[in-house]
Design an enzyme around this catalytic site. Structure first.
Site, mmCIF file in Angstrom:
data_model
loop_
_atom_site.group_PDB
_atom_site.id
_atom_site.type_symbol
_atom_site.label_atom_id
_atom_site.label_comp_id
_atom_site.label_asym_id
_atom_site.label_seq_id
_atom_site.Cartn_x
_atom_site.Cartn_y
_atom_site.Cartn_z
ATOM 1 N N ASP A 89 46.571 -69.908 -31.645
ATOM 2 C CA ASP A 89 45.299 -69.300 -32.049
ATOM 3 C C ASP A 89 44.536 -70.135 -33.082
ATOM 4 O OD1 ASP A 89 47.351 -68.685 -33.776
ATOM 5 O OD2 ASP A 89 47.060 -66.501 -33.680
ATOM 6 N N HIS B 162 55.065 -61.927 -37.923
ATOM 7 C CA HIS B 162 54.512 -61.061 -38.976
ATOM 8 C C HIS B 162 55.440 -59.912 -39.368
ATOM 9 C CE1 HIS B 162 50.764 -63.174 -38.916
ATOM 10 N NE2 HIS B 162 50.457 -62.822 -37.688
HETATM 11 ZN ZN LIG Z 1 48.279 -65.695 -35.002
#
Ligand SMILES: [Zn+2]
Length: 311
Positions: free
Chosen positions: A246, A125
């Site tokens: 995830d 990110h």
């Molecule tokens: Zn993630």
């Protein structure tokens, strides 16, 4: 040939606030799972911290300085609502990068068939000059740039099956025609980027948003029908993986319904394509995954598959 595993105790010194999902116990859970007899043959190595100059492959010096100066002498300091630094975070980030770059170097030097970096903080990110989503630096994107610029490869693929869009990797590789970035991710979901029309300056970005509730069928169809044909046409000389777990059904941060078998499947398919085009060279690095049991089991299954393919 074999499979290398890199980690670093410094990655356990990046602390986040009480109750934060990206916590030290994540990496401890992965390391505990690798104590099983099935991993006795895993070749474990310690790389030490990356040269901070490696960060310049993707981030300006002003940003690197800003992160370093944000490191507190004690306690935990927020960079934004999600992303924090503690006294050990600088060393943890450089250790994470050191592990990933050493894994990349070793595979490209022919020391092993493939490798996994068990690291934190994650990286996918982090944008060029913005920390985001638990991430400080674009670790896997930096590894891609090093493979291209230091090792002289012509084409490197970065595959990201974390449930969140790899907005940082996309930002860092947006105008890099020698890199193909492919991401599958839940949409809508934070960070909100990753629409199919975001394709990079040379068609080198492929985003595959998946609706909440999607499971094995939708995930496998996206990769098999959309991603892998483009990946095969690209003919990567190295495949890097941003391995977030995830998208597992048990993960608390998102709503996809993958099972451990799906992570085995995609690992095998990636290795198939690496065998065909990249001399089998695959380097994978840990990104997200926030249910400790699902994370440990999925990561172990991913590494076991790499070991079987690297044997
Ligand atoms: Zn993630």
């Amino acid at each position: 040939m074999s499979t290398l595993f890199y980690t670093d105790p410094a990655c356990l010194n990046h602390l986040t606030p009480e109750g934060h999902p990206e916590r030290v116990d994540r990496l401890r859970a992965v390391l505990a799972a690798l104590e099983a007899p099935a991993f006795a043959a895993l070749d474990r190595r310690h790389a030490g911290p990356a040269d901070p100059a490696e960060l310049l492959r993707c981030h300006p010096q002003s940003y690197i300085d800003r992160i370093r100066q944000a490191i507190p002498s004690e306690g935990i300091a927020p960079l934004d609502a999600d992303t924090h630094v503690s006294p050990g975070s600088w060393d943890a980030a450089l250790a994470a990068l050191g592990a990933t770059l050493a894994a990349t170097d070793a595979v490209l030097m022919g020391e092993a068939q493939n490798a996994f970096a068990g690291i934190r903080p994650p990286g996918h990110h982090a944008e060029r000059a913005t920390p985001m989503g638990f991430c400080l630096f674009g670790t896997v994107a930096i590894a891609a740039k090093r493979a291209l610029d230091h090792h002289g490869l012509a084409r490197v693929a970065v595959l990201d099956f974390d449930v969140h869009h790899g907005n940082g990797t996309q930002d860092l590789l947006w105008d890099e025609p020698r890199a193909l970035f492919i991401s599958s991710h839940q949409s809508p979901l934070w960070p909100g980027t990753g629409a199919a029309h975001e394709t990079g300056t040379s068609g080198n970005i492929l985003n595959m948003p998946l609706a909440p509730g999607s499971g094995s069928k939708e995930f496998r169809a996206a990769w098999e029908d959309i991603a892998f044909p483009q990946l095969e046409a690209f003919k990567p000389e190295l495949i890097l993986i941003s391995a977030g777990f995830d998208a597992h059904a048990d993960d608390p941060l998102a709503n996809l319904n993958l099972q451990t078998e799906d992570f085995i499947w995609i690992t095998e398919r990636i290795c198939d394509i690496a065998d065909a085009h990249a001399q089998g060279r695959v380097v994978s690095a840990l990104e997200g995954g926030y249910d400790l049991a699902a994370l440990a089991q999925s990561t172990a299954a991913h590494i076991k598959t790499l070991m079987e393919r690297g044997a």
